[in-house]
Write an enzyme that holds these catalytic residues in place. Structure first.
Site, mmCIF file in Angstrom:
data_model
loop_
_atom_site.group_PDB
_atom_site.id
_atom_site.type_symbol
_atom_site.label_atom_id
_atom_site.label_comp_id
_atom_site.label_asym_id
_atom_site.label_seq_id
_atom_site.Cartn_x
_atom_site.Cartn_y
_atom_site.Cartn_z
ATOM 1 C CD1 TRP A 182 12.145 64.051 -31.263
ATOM 2 C CD2 TRP A 182 12.073 63.206 -29.187
ATOM 3 N NE1 TRP A 182 12.249 62.687 -31.373
ATOM 4 C CE2 TRP A 182 12.205 62.136 -30.108
ATOM 5 C CE3 TRP A 182 12.024 62.916 -27.837
ATOM 6 C CZ2 TRP A 182 12.295 60.802 -29.701
ATOM 7 C CZ3 TRP A 182 12.106 61.593 -27.440
ATOM 8 C CH2 TRP A 182 12.238 60.545 -28.370
ATOM 9 C CG ASP A 183 15.710 64.830 -33.710
ATOM 10 O OD1 ASP A 183 14.507 64.730 -33.417
ATOM 11 O OD2 ASP A 183 16.207 64.244 -34.680
ATOM 12 C CD GLU B 185 8.106 59.340 -35.545
ATOM 13 O OE1 GLU B 185 8.679 58.894 -36.565
ATOM 14 O OE2 GLU B 185 8.339 60.477 -35.078
ATOM 15 C CE LYS C 93 10.719 55.787 -37.443
ATOM 16 N NZ LYS C 93 10.011 56.994 -37.913
ATOM 17 C CD GLN C 94 12.002 56.802 -32.685
ATOM 18 O OE1 GLN C 94 11.467 56.833 -33.793
ATOM 19 N NE2 GLN C 94 12.674 57.832 -32.200
HETATM 20 O O1 IFM Z 1 12.586 63.195 -34.267
HETATM 21 C C1 IFM Z 1 12.828 62.119 -35.105
HETATM 22 C C2 IFM Z 1 11.811 61.030 -34.795
HETATM 23 O O2 IFM Z 1 11.916 60.596 -33.462
HETATM 24 C C3 IFM Z 1 11.976 59.871 -35.728
HETATM 25 N N1 IFM Z 1 11.892 60.307 -37.119
HETATM 26 C C4 IFM Z 1 12.874 61.345 -37.454
HETATM 27 C C5 IFM Z 1 12.741 62.543 -36.547
HETATM 28 C C6 IFM Z 1 13.813 63.589 -36.896
HETATM 29 O O3 IFM Z 1 15.090 63.068 -36.674
#
Ligand code: IFM
Length: 701
Positions: free
Chosen positions: A298-299, A437, A534-535
């Site tokens: 999704w990046d 995650e 995590k984010q």
């Molecule tokens: O897409 C990301 C994810 O959100 C977090 N881990 C790494 C992936 C790739 O950059």
């Protein structure tokens, strides 16, 4: 070390001749130049940062002639081979920089000039004097030029000759396609004296195809054409092309050279990752390195595409073509799970099948399951969102009603078949993982539900515009309206997923100073039972679909989730920077912006050797454009460019260039007013005040 300090006056004014009669380098400018000094244990990191790419090949910043231990010296777009665990990973491609030089030449000082994509190197150590310069041609897929001047004794076993040597270096088969490389190398005496300084000039041509075996003629023809134009001619063209790119895309923070250079570095590498025609698979590390197996996450749609849509519509369109061409595997995936429509994979490569690995190894050598491929479904809505975003900048309704339509409609069909309706008529999405995650397999992840809701509603609009089935559109609307969003009007807060508030109320700041790999600190088990995330998760929705969020909910959600966020992903700090700025807290935003800017330059995650974190590079631009200056473009029906700048104390002015609906727009944003330049009339709205701007532009506010 890659350094970012200001040059001396002498450095600024010095006219540096380039080797091989290429002319001179552009005058050194610290806001445009990345400097890497000498050898150290970060050399692989520098290789990523100094990568040169043109959407077809990525040529990492390896040293000429140094074949030792290189991490994928060249990446070729779309070229994969089968691999255990990760399914498909980038096929190693031979380097064009394998020049006949003695080993163990010191690294010296390297400068990447972002204005023209020229990487120069100077060594003057232990009796060795070497000057080199290279670039990959922006408009010629797979073409590169390198020139090197070296002192006697440094050439390995060859002497200067008049005739260039032509080599068909490699003819490789990859899954579905292949790569061919040819080089043409001339070694001449640079000063006319036998045994004196020698000059090597090499042209390289890679023919790269993900669908056919390239012919030898493609590379021989390309080499002949390059020789015909000559290295100085190719460099002149390169400069013109980069100048045009920067004309449409430059960004500058007046008074902050470091921030300016970091933003330009981001744009440079994002440009290098993308092709401007056909399809472009932009992987998590782009063409700067092989980490994450060259897979597309999704990046691409959420972090990179918004930048491309605003600065280089053609490459955003090519990134969407990658998904359009992979609708069939996405439909097959949905059908295999008993659903309708299309479900896009969490990790995608050549075919569009899900290539997410199902196991991984921790730092302690423990094998652990990876469940993102099964559970991280929000990417499907992300693809629809990206199609809409592109259309809002560039393609308009013709794109959404034409080639982009299935990206929105088929994904909505997926969500409509994915939701579960309970006895009270409320809809749920069970068993997913959101962007956070650390918490796997949760029910009603707020971000996933909000994005699915958005997807269903936009599809209903699009369906009506294009004569779709009205019953289906009604069903999407009611499914969207009944989807739970975990919002509490009492607190102004969205609970991240069902049951999140009942978890151990641990803050990220209780276990260290973010950024933290919290899983390594307190273990995955406890982490999953805690509120540490995590984010950005709920907050991602505030960035992507702010108009769909409860009014006034940004501040309470920021206050709640920020202290709980470990920034265990490189994707996280820039998103928070954008949102802190939107919340009117620009100085706090600047701290997180600086953290995001350092992620690759200072290798904060220890993983930059495997390639740059493209999502973070896109996030940096978004932090400035959607955060600090509050530029909002969300619909093909937008009548005005919305702006609401908030600047940190230390930033005097933010200058941004974008393309909107064919217009070239330059913005100079100060805290109290904005200068808008345009080549066609445009309406802007600054802090809610509309203004009609005629070319060439004027101040507003
Ligand atoms: O897409 C990301 C994810 O959100 C977090 N881990 C790494 C992936 C790739 O950059």
């Amino acid at each position: 070390m890659v350094r970012a300090d200001s040059p001396t006056r002498a450095e600024t004014l010095e006219v540096v001749p380039l080797p091989g009669l290429l002319g001179t380098a552009l005058p050194f400018d610290p806001a445009w130049c990345l400097v890497a000094d000498s050898d150290d244990d970060r050399s692989r990191v520098a290789e990523s940062l100094l990568c040169l790419a043109n959407g077809t090949i990525g040529s990492r910043g390896v040293l000429e002639g140094d074949a030792v231990d290189q991490v994928a010296p060249v990446m070729a777009a779309g070229i994969y081979e089968s691999a255990p665990v990760v399914g498909e990973h980038p096929m190693p491609v031979p380097s064009w920089l394998d020049l006949p030089l003695s080993p163990a030449i010191p690294t010296g000082r390297r400068v990447l000039d972002l204005r023209d994509g020229l990487l120069t190197r100077e060594v003057d150590e232990g009796g060795v004097v070497l000057r080199s310069c290279r670039f990959v041609c922006l408009d010629q897929p797979g073409a590169g030029v390198v020139t090197v001047e070296v002192t006697p004794g440094v050439l390995a076993g060859i002497s200067p000759v008049d005739q260039p040597a032509f080599d068909l270096v490699a003819r490789l088969s990859a899954l579905g396609g292949g790569v061919t490389l040819a080089t043409s190398t001339a070694v001449r005496s640079a000063d006319g004296t036998p045994g004196g300084t020698a000059c090597i000039e090499r042209f390289a041509a890679y023919a790269v195809s993900a669908t056919t075996a390239p012919t030898d003629e493609e590379v021989t023809g390309a080499i002949a054409q390059m020789r015909h134009v000559g290295a100085p001619g190719l460099l002149a063209r390169q400069r013109t092309l980069w100048m045009r790119r920067w004309d449409d895309a430059d960004i500058e923070i007046v008074g902050d050279i470091d921030a300016t250079r970091a933003l330009r570095l981001s744009l440079f590498h994002l440009t290098g990752a993308a092709l401007r025609r056909g399809e472009s698979a932009i992987s998590a590390r782009g063409l700067t390195g092989p980490a994450y197996a060259g897979h597309v996450f999704w990046d691409c749609e959420i972090f990179v595409l918004p930048v491309l849509a605003a600065t280089d519509g053609a490459s955003a369109r090519a990134a969407l073509a990658y998904r359009i061409h992979r609708l069939d595997p996405a439909r097959t995936r949905a059908a295999s799970e008993g659903r309708s429509g299309a479900r896009f994979p969490w990790e995608s490569a050549r075919t569009g099948d899900d290539v997410t690995p199902t196991t991984g190894t921790t730092q302690d050598g423990e094998t652990v399951p990876i469940r993102t491929g099964a559970l991280e479904e929000h990417v499907t809505a992300g693809v629809a969102w990206a199609a809409w975003r592109y259309a809002s900048w560039h393609g308009g309704w013709p794109f959404l009603e034409g080639p982009g339509r299935p990206l929105v409609i088929e994904t909505a069909r997926y969500w409509a078949s994915r939701i579960r309706i309970d006895d009270q008529g409320r809809s749920h999405i069970d068993h997913v993982t959101g962007p956070d995650e650390y918490h796997e397999d949760v029910d009603d992840d707020t971000f996933t539900n909000l994005m699915a809701r958005w997807n269903l509603r936009q599809a209903a609009v699009l369906s009506e515009r294009t004569g779709g089935d009205p019953e289906e559109a009604d069903c999407w609307r009611s499914g969207a309206d009944s989807l739970v969003d975990n919002y509490s009007p009492a607190t102004g807060r969205y609970e991240q997923f069902a049951g999140y508030d009942q978890l151990e109320p641990l803050l990220a700041t209780d276990i260290g100073t973010p950024p933290l790999a919290a899983d390594l600190i307190i273990g995955r088990e406890r982490l999953g039972r805690s509120q540490i995330i995590k984010q950005a998760d709920v907050l991602m929705a505030h960035l992507l679909i702010p108009d769909d969020m409860a009014p006034g909910s940004l501040a309470p959600n920021l206050d709640h989730y920020l202290p709980r966020t470990a920034h265990g992903s490189s994707l996280s700090p820039a998103v928070h920077a954008a949102l802190l700025a939107r919340a009117g807290r620009p100085d706090e935003a600047l701290d997180l912006f600086a953290l995001a800017a350092a992620i690759d330059i200072d290798d904060l995650t220890g993983t930059t050797a495997g390639g740059l974190h493209l999502a973070n590079l896109g996030g940096l631009w978004q932090a400035v454009v959607h955060g600090f200056i509050g530029l909002s473009v969300t619909s093909p029906d937008d009548r005005a460019l919305i702006l609401a700048p908030v600047l940190p104390e230390s930033w005097k002015e933010i200058r941004v260039r974008v393309r909107w609906r064919g217009r070239r727009i330059r913005l100079a944003c100060r805290a109290d007013r904005v200068h808008v330049s345009c080549d066609r009339p445009v309406t802007v709205e600054v802090h809610g005040m509309p203004a009609q701007i005629e070319p060439p532009g004027r101040w507003v506010g």
